[in-house]
Design a protein around this motif. Structure first.
Motif, PDB file in Angstrom:
ATOM      1  N   THR A  30      -5.977  -2.137  -7.574  1.00 29.26           N
ATOM      2  CA  THR A  30      -5.796  -3.238  -6.635  1.00 29.26           C
ATOM      3  C   THR A  30      -4.950  -4.346  -7.251  1.00 29.26           C
TER       4      THR A  30
ATOM      5  N   THR B 234       0.583   1.988  -4.087  1.00 26.10           N
ATOM      6  CA  THR B 234      -0.525   2.942  -4.154  1.00 26.10           C
ATOM      7  C   THR B 234      -0.204   4.246  -3.429  1.00 26.10           C
TER       8      THR B 234
ATOM      9  N   ASP C 237     -10.416  -1.594  -9.150  1.00 28.56           N
ATOM     10  CA  ASP C 237     -10.002  -2.993  -9.244  1.00 28.56           C
ATOM     11  C   ASP C 237      -8.656  -3.112  -9.955  1.00 28.56           C
TER      12      ASP C 237
ATOM     13  N   LEU D 228      -6.533 -10.871  -3.804  1.00 24.78           N
ATOM     14  CA  LEU D 228      -6.281  -9.437  -3.727  1.00 24.78           C
ATOM     15  C   LEU D 228      -7.576  -8.691  -3.424  1.00 24.78           C
TER      16      LEU D 228
ATOM     17  N   THR E  64       0.817  -1.206   0.000  1.00 25.48           N
ATOM     18  CA  THR E  64       0.000   0.000   0.000  1.00 25.48           C
ATOM     19  C   THR E  64       0.849   1.254   0.000  1.00 25.48           C
TER      20      THR E  64
ATOM     21  N   ILE F 129      -5.128  -2.107   0.032  1.00 23.49           N
ATOM     22  CA  ILE F 129      -5.137  -3.349  -0.735  1.00 23.49           C
ATOM     23  C   ILE F 129      -5.150  -4.507   0.246  1.00 23.49           C
ATOM     24  N   ASP F 130      -5.868  -5.552  -0.097  1.00 23.00           N
ATOM     25  CA  ASP F 130      -5.943  -6.743   0.738  1.00 23.00           C
ATOM     26  C   ASP F 130      -5.211  -7.878   0.042  1.00 23.00           C
TER      27      ASP F 130
END
Length: 408
Positions: A176, A97, A173, A160, A93, A103-104
């Motif tokens: 991500t 980003t 998306d 993700l 992250t 983000i997962d």
């Protein structure tokens, strides 16, 4: 004549000045965004849907993405890696980003199979089934950088956080999906090194490996990432694994198989005792089983130059005191050997290796796992550096069959 010219009203001059100032701000902002995000922007722009979903057949969307730049992996290594998914998310992250978008990342509980083989022309092959449930996948290409290899890998996008029933729908998306570089499930680099990750069943309640020494740290998929980027051969891959503490994700455990263009391969496992006593993930140590030194595993392993793997620890006696339920994938292990032994591990070509993968797909035979489908099957040619890739057991559908190479 000059006196006859009409002067511009003051309010128009003010409006013009404001407009020019706004345009200048927009220009500076655009230049700043591009300077900071140019690699990420290029990567997002490259993302392409190459096969649409078919929910009735449990097929998710299939995407392809070409990653521009180094995705900060050297910085990841310099900071000593990460100990868990939370630290990985924080790193991704903050770097990819720039802290603007969360983000997962999580790792799957997966039932998979792999084997190595040789083609009749002498090419070294690495084959892999990824068995799970309906999901969206992305074939990810990364560039070679100084001291690092280019790679081709496959990522399950649900880990993700991409919705399995919708796919990559919008810009969010796609942003991500930039984290996909840190979540490969298998792949090959331009040196002809290939690696895959497979769930294992270790301990009374499937205890994850969680080493805690003074070494740097890696999670499950980031170990695979480092192997793809930095390993020139199997020995390099083993050295990388040996130099880090492994921290399995998703409250489960994993082992790996790695192979190179020389024909050497190895299975990497972290164990401590037998399944019944292997309940302390911090006490596990890396055990490496090479294809040319595995007679202690069993007679058929010792007599074979090739290797094969599914979802149980191969170390002898590991499951002697445990329920056979923990030895998941043993039926696939036997089936793969049955087919490979017919030709002593020599395949006519990549398609022949793909045919064996199809025989142990989730929906093509009676088996002991409950996974819904084989999400994809891949055969990596470690000699030619090419990939034959099939989506979701559609082995006879030309629209689901892809070939990739670094030249492409």
């Amino acid at each position: 004549m000059d006196k006859l010219k009409r002067k511009m009203p003051i309010w128009k001059k003010v409006m013009l000045g404001i407009t020019l100032a706004i345009l200048a701000i927009i220009l500076v902002l655009g230049i700043t965004i591009y300077a900071v995000w140019h690699n990420e922007i290029s990567t997002i722009a490259s993302m392409e849907l190459i096969r649409e979903r078919n929910d009735e057949h449990l097929d998710g969307d299939v995407y392809m993405m070409k990653v521009k730049g180094d995705f900060y992996l050297d910085e990841f290594v310099e900071q000593g890696g990460v100990k868990n998914d939370t630290e990985l998310i924080n790193f991704v992250t903050s770097k990819i980003t720039k802290g603007l978008i969360d983000i997962d990342i999580s790792d799957p509980e997966i039932a998979c199979s792999s084997f190595t083989a040789k083609s009749e022309s002498g090419d070294e092959l690495f084959a892999r089934n990824y068995d799970f449930s309906k999901t969206n996948t992305c074939i990810v290409f990364t560039e070679a950088n100084e001291g690092r290899h280019a790679s081709i890998s496959t990522v399950d996008l649900q880990f993700l956080g991409i919705d399995v029933d919708k796919g990559v729908d919008d810009l969010m998306d796609k942003i991500t999906s930039l984290a996909a570089t840190y979540a490969p499930l298998d792949g090959m680099n331009d040196a002809g090194v290939s690696c895959g990750i497979y769930m294992t069943y270790q301990g009374d309640e499937t205890v994850p490996t969680d080493q805690n020494t003074d070494k740097d740290d890696l999670t499950s998929t980031t170990l695979l990432r480092l192997i793809l980027d930095y390993a020139d051969n199997v020995e390099d891959a083993v050295e990388i694994a040996s130099n880090y503490d492994l921290h399995d994700s998703a409250n489960t455990s994993y082992h790996y198989m790695v192979a190179d263009a020389s024909g050497k391969s190895a299975i990497l496992e972290w164990v401590n005792g037998t399944d019944a006593t292997d309940n302390d993930g911090s006490a596990r140590e890396l055990v490496v089983t090479y294809n040319d030194n595995d007679a202690h595993i069993g007679t058929i392993e010792g007599e074979s130059d090739y290797q094969w793997i599914s979802n149980f620890i191969i170390q002898p006696g590991y499951y002697d005191d445990s329920s056979t339920d923990n030895k998941k994938g043993y039926d696939r292990y036997e089936k793969i050997y049955e087919e490979l032994s017919k030709t002593d591990g020599v395949m006519k070509d990549e398609q022949a290796a793909m045919d064996i993968l199809s025989m142990v797909g989730r929906r093509t035979w009676k088996n002991d796992d409950n996974n819904g489908c084989t999400v994809y099957s891949a055969v990596y040619n470690l000699t030619d550096k090419t990939v034959l890739w099939v989506s979701n057991e559609n082995y006879e559908d030309s629209s689901a069959i892809f070939e990739f190479s670094f030249d492409d």
